[in-house]
Scaffold this motif. Structure first.
Motif, PDB file in Angstrom:
ATOM      1  N   ALA A  15       0.780  -1.366   0.203  1.00 32.54           N
ATOM      2  CA  ALA A  15      -0.151   0.089  -0.249  1.00 32.54           C
ATOM      3  C   ALA A  15       0.861   1.079  -0.020  1.00 32.54           C
ATOM      4  N   SER A  16       1.742   1.203   0.399  1.00 31.28           N
ATOM      5  CA  SER A  16       3.135   2.429   0.761  1.00 31.28           C
ATOM      6  C   SER A  16       3.035   2.859  -0.487  1.00 31.28           C
ATOM      7  N   GLU A  17       3.725   1.227  -1.273  1.00 30.63           N
ATOM      8  CA  GLU A  17       4.944   1.986  -2.530  1.00 30.63           C
ATOM      9  C   GLU A  17       3.377   2.306  -4.110  1.00 30.63           C
ATOM     10  N   ALA A  18       2.530   1.563  -4.054  1.00 31.28           N
ATOM     11  CA  ALA A  18       1.675   1.523  -4.940  1.00 31.28           C
ATOM     12  C   ALA A  18       1.324   2.686  -5.668  1.00 31.28           C
ATOM     13  N   ALA A  19       0.981   2.722  -6.853  1.00 29.00           N
ATOM     14  CA  ALA A  19       0.758   3.979  -7.446  1.00 29.00           C
ATOM     15  C   ALA A  19       0.211   3.282  -8.837  1.00 29.00           C
ATOM     16  N   GLU A  20      -1.211   4.450  -9.003  1.00 27.56           N
ATOM     17  CA  GLU A  20      -2.325   3.935  -9.937  1.00 27.56           C
ATOM     18  C   GLU A  20      -1.532   3.789 -11.531  1.00 27.56           C
ATOM     19  N   SER A  21      -1.658   2.345 -12.081  1.00 32.08           N
ATOM     20  CA  SER A  21      -1.579   2.670 -13.585  1.00 32.08           C
ATOM     21  C   SER A  21      -2.784   4.125 -14.289  1.00 32.08           C
ATOM     22  N   THR A  22      -2.741   4.065 -15.510  1.00 33.66           N
ATOM     23  CA  THR A  22      -3.306   4.676 -16.500  1.00 33.66           C
ATOM     24  C   THR A  22      -4.664   4.644 -16.021  1.00 33.66           C
ATOM     25  N   ASP A  23      -4.728   2.803 -16.088  1.00 34.06           N
ATOM     26  CA  ASP A  23      -6.862   2.476 -15.989  1.00 34.06           C
ATOM     27  C   ASP A  23      -7.097   2.322 -15.116  1.00 34.06           C
ATOM     28  N   GLY A  24      -6.207   2.001 -14.005  1.00 32.79           N
ATOM     29  CA  GLY A  24      -6.389   1.931 -12.074  1.00 32.79           C
ATOM     30  C   GLY A  24      -6.481   0.354 -12.422  1.00 32.79           C
ATOM     31  N   LEU A  25      -6.432  -0.271 -13.276  1.00 32.08           N
ATOM     32  CA  LEU A  25      -6.273  -1.718 -13.185  1.00 32.08           C
ATOM     33  C   LEU A  25      -4.985  -2.509 -12.581  1.00 32.08           C
ATOM     34  N   VAL A  26      -3.924  -1.789 -12.506  1.00 30.74           N
ATOM     35  CA  VAL A  26      -2.667  -2.724 -12.712  1.00 30.74           C
ATOM     36  C   VAL A  26      -1.953  -1.598 -11.236  1.00 30.74           C
ATOM     37  N   THR A  27      -1.800  -2.356 -10.526  1.00 30.64           N
ATOM     38  CA  THR A  27      -0.483  -1.777  -9.112  1.00 30.64           C
ATOM     39  C   THR A  27       0.929  -2.106  -9.294  1.00 30.64           C
ATOM     40  N   ALA A  28       1.835  -1.160  -9.409  1.00 30.98           N
ATOM     41  CA  ALA A  28       3.399  -1.369  -9.568  1.00 30.98           C
ATOM     42  C   ALA A  28       2.753  -1.508  -7.967  1.00 30.98           C
ATOM     43  N   VAL A  29       4.695  -2.777  -7.617  1.00 33.27           N
ATOM     44  CA  VAL A  29       4.245  -2.686  -6.890  1.00 33.27           C
ATOM     45  C   VAL A  29       6.083  -2.778  -6.253  1.00 33.27           C
ATOM     46  N   GLY A  30       7.124  -1.591  -6.194  1.00 33.88           N
ATOM     47  CA  GLY A  30       7.842  -1.368  -6.239  1.00 33.88           C
ATOM     48  C   GLY A  30       8.159  -1.642  -7.762  1.00 33.88           C
ATOM     49  N   ASP A  31       9.536  -1.982  -7.433  1.00 29.55           N
ATOM     50  CA  ASP A  31      10.381  -2.637  -8.932  1.00 29.55           C
ATOM     51  C   ASP A  31      10.405  -4.821  -8.739  1.00 29.55           C
ATOM     52  N   ARG A  32       9.511  -4.993  -8.045  1.00 36.40           N
ATOM     53  CA  ARG A  32       9.595  -5.958  -7.988  1.00 36.40           C
ATOM     54  C   ARG A  32       8.400  -6.874  -8.706  1.00 36.40           C
ATOM     55  N   GLU A  33       7.295  -6.514  -8.400  1.00 39.59           N
ATOM     56  CA  GLU A  33       6.057  -7.235  -8.937  1.00 39.59           C
ATOM     57  C   GLU A  33       4.911  -6.586  -9.372  1.00 39.59           C
ATOM     58  N   TYR A  34       4.341  -7.256  -9.756  1.00 37.85           N
ATOM     59  CA  TYR A  34       2.538  -6.275 -10.054  1.00 37.85           C
ATOM     60  C   TYR A  34       1.507  -7.278 -10.248  1.00 37.85           C
ATOM     61  N   PHE A  35       0.779  -6.605  -9.384  1.00 38.59           N
ATOM     62  CA  PHE A  35      -0.242  -6.302  -8.833  1.00 38.59           C
ATOM     63  C   PHE A  35      -1.511  -6.461  -9.597  1.00 38.59           C
ATOM     64  N   ASN A  36      -2.602  -7.008  -9.716  1.00 32.61           N
ATOM     65  CA  ASN A  36      -3.659  -6.269 -11.105  1.00 32.61           C
ATOM     66  C   ASN A  36      -5.021  -7.164 -10.690  1.00 32.61           C
ATOM     67  N   TYR A  37      -5.656  -6.210 -11.311  1.00 31.17           N
ATOM     68  CA  TYR A  37      -7.037  -6.278 -10.588  1.00 31.17           C
ATOM     69  C   TYR A  37      -7.479  -7.046  -9.248  1.00 31.17           C
ATOM     70  N   GLN A  38      -7.651  -8.529 -10.251  1.00 32.83           N
ATOM     71  CA  GLN A  38      -8.033  -9.706  -9.516  1.00 32.83           C
ATOM     72  C   GLN A  38      -7.667 -10.042  -8.473  1.00 32.83           C
ATOM     73  N   GLN A  39      -6.030  -9.793  -8.405  1.00 33.67           N
ATOM     74  CA  GLN A  39      -5.258 -10.388  -7.323  1.00 33.67           C
ATOM     75  C   GLN A  39      -5.000  -9.342  -6.293  1.00 33.67           C
ATOM     76  N   TRP A  40      -5.495  -8.229  -6.347  1.00 34.91           N
ATOM     77  CA  TRP A  40      -5.752  -7.580  -5.145  1.00 34.91           C
ATOM     78  C   TRP A  40      -7.850  -8.365  -4.620  1.00 34.91           C
ATOM     79  N   VAL A  41      -8.131  -8.105  -5.437  1.00 37.24           N
ATOM     80  CA  VAL A  41      -9.743  -8.844  -5.150  1.00 37.24           C
ATOM     81  C   VAL A  41      -9.404 -10.043  -4.207  1.00 37.24           C
ATOM     82  N   GLU A  42      -8.165 -10.892  -4.693  1.00 32.30           N
ATOM     83  CA  GLU A  42      -8.131 -12.159  -4.398  1.00 32.30           C
ATOM     84  C   GLU A  42      -7.879 -11.671  -2.721  1.00 32.30           C
ATOM     85  N   LEU A  43      -6.758 -11.318  -2.464  1.00 28.80           N
ATOM     86  CA  LEU A  43      -6.281 -10.462  -1.377  1.00 28.80           C
ATOM     87  C   LEU A  43      -6.914 -10.152   0.000  1.00 28.80           C
TER      88      LEU A  43
END
Length: 279
Positions: free
Chosen positions: A54-82
């Protein structure tokens, strides 16, 4: 001076009055409702990774893909599962209090949430009202004491019609009332944005959304909550300056809140809970 006050916008006067109250309330509530060391934890116990994301996340232009630092990407469905995993882990949590919403709720600092409660943060970055509506069943197995809802700013930035936002929130409230009849449901207003002072990466889209349109949606939300018999927490005046825009001292980029902004919000939540007898 009196003539100036008479001509000032209503939200400016209300904001001035409410902020005076908040200054007094912060000092009273900050120590008064913090959790004693030996009491029930007030924040989510699952997983630690979410706080750092949450502290590192940055919204993409469509708001559906969240960048987590330089390590990995969480798409919307992964956030929902979390958030579904976290909800399942809190099935029997005492005094469960839920935050439902977008990134503004997601980034609420855990240490600022009022104490003597178990807080479950179900915010997802980029969330729109129809997306939230479709994932409410994640809470079906829980027994929440209180549910706070704030959603709609991403809809309005994406030019979703005001009526659709209000209808989605109405269906959200109806679903929560049906599934959690004993829960205290509090729908919060959409916050203003920083207007010309905004530095958010989607500033061009933000500037196409007048703050008076947000106020119009908030009016519809307030009317809906009255009709549905749930509480409405109007945060807009607490965050608006004299022009109705988000106060620069409460935001990081004209859209999201800084720690001071979250302290204002936290105090409003604490006061709301105290008014309702701190169920």
């Amino acid at each position: 001076m009196l003539e100036r006050l008479e001509k000032a916008p209503y939200w400016a006067l209300l904001s001035l009055a409410m902020n005076c109250l908040l200054l007094m309330a912060v000092s009273l509530t900050w120590e008064g409702d913090r959790t004693p060391k030996d009491s029930t934890p007030t924040t989510s116990v699952l997983p630690q990774a979410k706080a750092s994301m949450a502290s590192e996340a940055a919204e993409s232009t469509d708001g559906l893909v969240t960048a987590v630092g330089d390590r990995e990407y969480f798409n919307y469905q992964q956030w929902v599962e979390l958030v579904r995993q976290e909800a399942r882990a809190h099935a029997d949590a005492p005094r469960l209090t839920v935050l439902l919403g977008d990134s503004i709720s997601l980034w609420f600092p855990q240490e600022l949430l009022p104490g003597r409660r178990t807080w479950l943060n179900q915010g997802i970055s980029g969330e729109k009202s129809d997306m939230l509506l479709r994932r409410l069943d994640a809470l079906d197995g829980t027994q929440p004491d209180t549910i706070f809802v704030m959603v709609g700013i991403n809809d309005l930035i994406a030019q979703v019609p005001e009526q659709a936002v209000a209808q989605n929130l109405e269906q959200t409230v109806q679903y929560l009332k049906q599934q959690h009849p004993d829960a205290h449901i509090i729908v919060q207003s959409i916050l203003p944005h920083g207007s010309e002072r905004a530095t958010w990466e989607g500033r061009d889209r933000l500037l196409q959304l007048p703050n008076d349109r947000i106020q119009a949606v908030n009016t519809a939300i307030a009317q809906m909550t009255e009709a549905e018999g749930v509480d409405y927490l109007n945060l807009y005046p607490l965050f608006a300056d004299g022009e109705g825009a988000l106060r620069p001292d409460l935001t990081t980029d004209g859209l999201h809140l800084n720690d001071r902004g979250y302290l204002v919000w936290r105090t409003a939540i604490a006061l709301q809970l105290n008014e309702d007898g701190d169920r």
